[in-house]
Design a protein around this motif. Structure first.
Motif, PDB file in Angstrom:
ATOM      1  N   GLY A 197       0.796  -1.215   0.000  1.00 17.88           N
ATOM      2  CA  GLY A 197       0.000   0.000   0.000  1.00 17.88           C
ATOM      3  C   GLY A 197       0.834   1.273   0.000  1.00 17.88           C
ATOM      4  O   GLY A 197       0.279   2.370  -0.071  1.00 17.88           O
ATOM      5  N   PHE A 198       2.162   1.125   0.101  1.00 11.79           N
ATOM      6  CA  PHE A 198       3.055   2.291   0.115  1.00 11.79           C
ATOM      7  C   PHE A 198       4.110   2.143  -0.974  1.00 11.79           C
ATOM      8  O   PHE A 198       4.684   1.073  -1.159  1.00 11.79           O
ATOM      9  N   ASP A 199       4.364   3.240  -1.676  1.00 13.11           N
ATOM     10  CA  ASP A 199       5.377   3.229  -2.729  1.00 13.11           C
ATOM     11  C   ASP A 199       6.780   3.411  -2.176  1.00 13.11           C
ATOM     12  O   ASP A 199       7.758   2.957  -2.777  1.00 13.11           O
ATOM     13  N   THR A 200       6.922   4.110  -1.038  1.00 14.75           N
ATOM     14  CA  THR A 200       8.233   4.368  -0.452  1.00 14.75           C
ATOM     15  C   THR A 200       8.173   4.193   1.065  1.00 14.75           C
ATOM     16  O   THR A 200       7.087   4.240   1.675  1.00 14.75           O
ATOM     17  N   TRP A 201       9.350   4.046   1.663  1.00 14.00           N
ATOM     18  CA  TRP A 201       9.415   3.991   3.123  1.00 14.00           C
ATOM     19  C   TRP A 201       9.027   5.333   3.734  1.00 14.00           C
ATOM     20  O   TRP A 201       8.389   5.381   4.790  1.00 14.00           O
ATOM     21  N   GLU A 202       9.417   6.447   3.088  1.00 16.04           N
ATOM     22  CA  GLU A 202       9.053   7.773   3.604  1.00 16.04           C
ATOM     23  C   GLU A 202       7.534   7.895   3.720  1.00 16.04           C
ATOM     24  O   GLU A 202       7.019   8.387   4.729  1.00 16.04           O
ATOM     25  N   GLU A 203       6.846   7.435   2.676  1.00 14.02           N
ATOM     26  CA  GLU A 203       5.384   7.483   2.679  1.00 14.02           C
ATOM     27  C   GLU A 203       4.818   6.633   3.818  1.00 14.02           C
ATOM     28  O   GLU A 203       3.921   7.064   4.545  1.00 14.02           O
ATOM     29  N   ALA A 204       5.374   5.441   4.002  1.00 12.71           N
ATOM     30  CA  ALA A 204       4.896   4.551   5.069  1.00 12.71           C
ATOM     31  C   ALA A 204       5.179   5.149   6.445  1.00 12.71           C
ATOM     32  O   ALA A 204       4.297   5.150   7.320  1.00 12.71           O
ATOM     33  N   LEU A 205       6.387   5.655   6.644  1.00 17.51           N
ATOM     34  CA  LEU A 205       6.742   6.214   7.950  1.00 17.51           C
ATOM     35  C   LEU A 205       5.917   7.459   8.263  1.00 17.51           C
ATOM     36  O   LEU A 205       5.524   7.678   9.420  1.00 17.51           O
ATOM     37  N   ASP A 206       5.613   8.269   7.248  1.00 22.27           N
ATOM     38  CA  ASP A 206       4.717   9.412   7.440  1.00 22.27           C
ATOM     39  C   ASP A 206       3.345   8.924   7.901  1.00 22.27           C
ATOM     40  O   ASP A 206       2.788   9.446   8.862  1.00 22.27           O
ATOM     41  N   ALA A 207       2.813   7.932   7.214  1.00 26.49           N
ATOM     42  CA  ALA A 207       1.484   7.395   7.548  1.00 26.49           C
ATOM     43  C   ALA A 207       1.460   6.784   8.943  1.00 26.49           C
ATOM     44  O   ALA A 207       0.449   6.868   9.643  1.00 26.49           O
ATOM     45  N   PHE A 208       2.565   6.179   9.363  1.00 23.12           N
ATOM     46  CA  PHE A 208       2.634   5.551  10.686  1.00 23.12           C
ATOM     47  C   PHE A 208       2.941   6.563  11.789  1.00 23.12           C
ATOM     48  O   PHE A 208       2.969   6.218  12.964  1.00 23.12           O
ATOM     49  N   GLY A 209       3.198   7.815  11.408  1.00 26.98           N
ATOM     50  CA  GLY A 209       3.473   8.854  12.391  1.00 26.98           C
ATOM     51  C   GLY A 209       4.849   8.754  13.039  1.00 26.98           C
ATOM     52  O   GLY A 209       5.053   9.245  14.151  1.00 26.98           O
ATOM     53  N   VAL A 210       5.807   8.149  12.337  1.00 29.74           N
ATOM     54  CA  VAL A 210       7.160   8.020  12.884  1.00 29.74           C
ATOM     55  C   VAL A 210       7.875   9.359  12.726  1.00 29.74           C
ATOM     56  O   VAL A 210       8.023   9.852  11.604  1.00 29.74           O
ATOM     57  N   PRO A 235      10.822  12.206  12.426  1.00 24.48           N
ATOM     58  CA  PRO A 235      12.094  12.159  11.689  1.00 24.48           C
ATOM     59  C   PRO A 235      13.264  11.610  12.504  1.00 24.48           C
ATOM     60  O   PRO A 235      14.082  10.856  11.974  1.00 24.48           O
ATOM     61  N   GLU A 236      13.350  11.956  13.765  1.00 23.21           N
ATOM     62  CA  GLU A 236      14.481  11.494  14.591  1.00 23.21           C
ATOM     63  C   GLU A 236      14.449  10.000  14.901  1.00 23.21           C
ATOM     64  O   GLU A 236      15.418   9.451  15.416  1.00 23.21           O
ATOM     65  N   ARG A 237      13.369   9.315  14.584  1.00 20.42           N
ATOM     66  CA  ARG A 237      13.258   7.867  14.833  1.00 20.42           C
ATOM     67  C   ARG A 237      13.316   7.050  13.546  1.00 20.42           C
ATOM     68  O   ARG A 237      13.218   5.829  13.568  1.00 20.42           O
ATOM     69  N   ARG A 238      13.516   7.691  12.413  1.00 19.26           N
ATOM     70  CA  ARG A 238      13.442   6.993  11.127  1.00 19.26           C
ATOM     71  C   ARG A 238      14.682   6.181  10.799  1.00 19.26           C
ATOM     72  O   ARG A 238      14.692   5.445   9.828  1.00 19.26           O
ATOM     73  N   ASN A 239      15.712   6.277  11.609  1.00 19.35           N
ATOM     74  CA  ASN A 239      16.886   5.426  11.416  1.00 19.35           C
ATOM     75  C   ASN A 239      17.009   4.429  12.568  1.00 19.35           C
ATOM     76  O   ASN A 239      18.085   3.953  12.882  1.00 19.35           O
ATOM     77  N   ASP A 240      15.879   4.097  13.205  1.00 15.81           N
ATOM     78  CA  ASP A 240      15.901   3.125  14.291  1.00 15.81           C
ATOM     79  C   ASP A 240      16.029   1.691  13.777  1.00 15.81           C
ATOM     80  O   ASP A 240      16.393   0.796  14.525  1.00 15.81           O
ATOM     81  N   ALA A 241      15.711   1.481  12.508  1.00 14.89           N
ATOM     82  CA  ALA A 241      15.786   0.138  11.934  1.00 14.89           C
ATOM     83  C   ALA A 241      15.918   0.235  10.423  1.00 14.89           C
ATOM     84  O   ALA A 241      15.521   1.231   9.811  1.00 14.89           O
ATOM     85  N   SER A 242      16.497  -0.807   9.861  1.00 13.66           N
ATOM     86  CA  SER A 242      16.605  -0.931   8.407  1.00 13.66           C
ATOM     87  C   SER A 242      16.717  -2.423   8.099  1.00 13.66           C
ATOM     88  O   SER A 242      17.148  -3.204   8.952  1.00 13.66           O
ATOM     89  N   ALA A 243      16.341  -2.796   6.901  1.00 13.46           N
ATOM     90  CA  ALA A 243      16.444  -4.201   6.506  1.00 13.46           C
ATOM     91  C   ALA A 243      16.783  -4.287   5.037  1.00 13.46           C
ATOM     92  O   ALA A 243      16.402  -3.433   4.236  1.00 13.46           O
ATOM     93  N   CYS A 244      17.520  -5.334   4.697  1.00 12.55           N
ATOM     94  CA  CYS A 244      17.816  -5.583   3.292  1.00 12.55           C
ATOM     95  C   CYS A 244      17.606  -7.063   2.998  1.00 12.55           C
ATOM     96  O   CYS A 244      17.650  -7.906   3.891  1.00 12.55           O
ATOM     97  N   VAL A 245      17.351  -7.332   1.717  1.00 12.88           N
ATOM     98  CA  VAL A 245      17.001  -8.684   1.298  1.00 12.88           C
ATOM     99  C   VAL A 245      17.746  -9.064   0.022  1.00 12.88           C
ATOM    100  O   VAL A 245      18.145  -8.202  -0.760  1.00 12.88           O
ATOM    101  N   ASP A 246      17.896 -10.345  -0.160  1.00  9.01           N
ATOM    102  CA  ASP A 246      18.472 -10.897  -1.382  1.00  9.01           C
ATOM    103  C   ASP A 246      17.442 -10.716  -2.499  1.00  9.01           C
ATOM    104  O   ASP A 246      16.309 -11.189  -2.373  1.00  9.01           O
ATOM    105  N   PRO A 247      17.795 -10.017  -3.578  1.00  8.72           N
ATOM    106  CA  PRO A 247      16.815  -9.815  -4.653  1.00  8.72           C
ATOM    107  C   PRO A 247      16.335 -11.111  -5.299  1.00  8.72           C
ATOM    108  O   PRO A 247      15.253 -11.151  -5.881  1.00  8.72           O
TER     109      PRO A 247
END
Length: 145
Positions: A35-48, A50-62
């Motif tokens: 339902g979200f095109d970007t993480w910024e869009e998702a984090l905005d919608a979740f009310g996160v 700015p200072e908490r937006r680097n609390d986690a990150s994940a990467c995956v094998d394509p």
């Protein structure tokens, strides 16, 4: 139901550490939630905030083969040797001088990305074909194998 694994890293800077491992392994950032095109869009919608937006990150094998890597922010620095480490298998089918030369080439690439070279282990057949111990930008040990 089949189980899968995720490797979780404690980190001071999850975004930067995720970016490092993306370059090492050829991974990509995990996709934002449906339902979200970007993480910024998702984090905005979740009310996160700015200072908490680097609390986690994940990467995956394509290709969907390797494990997901998750990076979570923690306040304390790394203080001891890892009890578990990653082997980055870049020269599996090579032996002798050819293998060690390939490992040295990859070592140089990873140092340029922010890794630290710790120790080279020469081949010792039949138990070891040689490897290089390294650390990622936050000090987590891994081996080039």
């Amino acid at each position: 139901m089949a189980s899968t694994i995720q490797l979780t890293f404690d980190a001071a800077d999850p975004g930067a550490l995720s970016a490092f491992w993306i370059e090492v392994l050829g991974y990509r950032l995990d996709a934002p939630p449906p339902g979200f095109d970007t993480w910024e869009e998702a984090l905005d919608a979740f009310g996160v905030p700015p200072e908490r937006r680097n609390d986690a990150s994940a990467c995956v094998d394509p290709d969907g083969v390797g494990p997901r890597l998750f990076f979570q922010k923690v306040p304390e620095p790394k203080t001891a040797k890892n009890r578990l480490h990653i082997d980055v298998r870049t020269a599996v089918d090579l032996r002798g001088d050819e293998r060690m030369a390939a490992l040295e080439t990859e070592c140089e690439r990873l140092v340029a990305l922010g890794a630290t070279r710790l120790q080279r282990h020469e081949p010792s057949p039949p138990t070891s074909h040689g490897f290089i111990v390294m650390a990622d930008p936050e000090g987590n040990e891994f081996c080039l194998d």
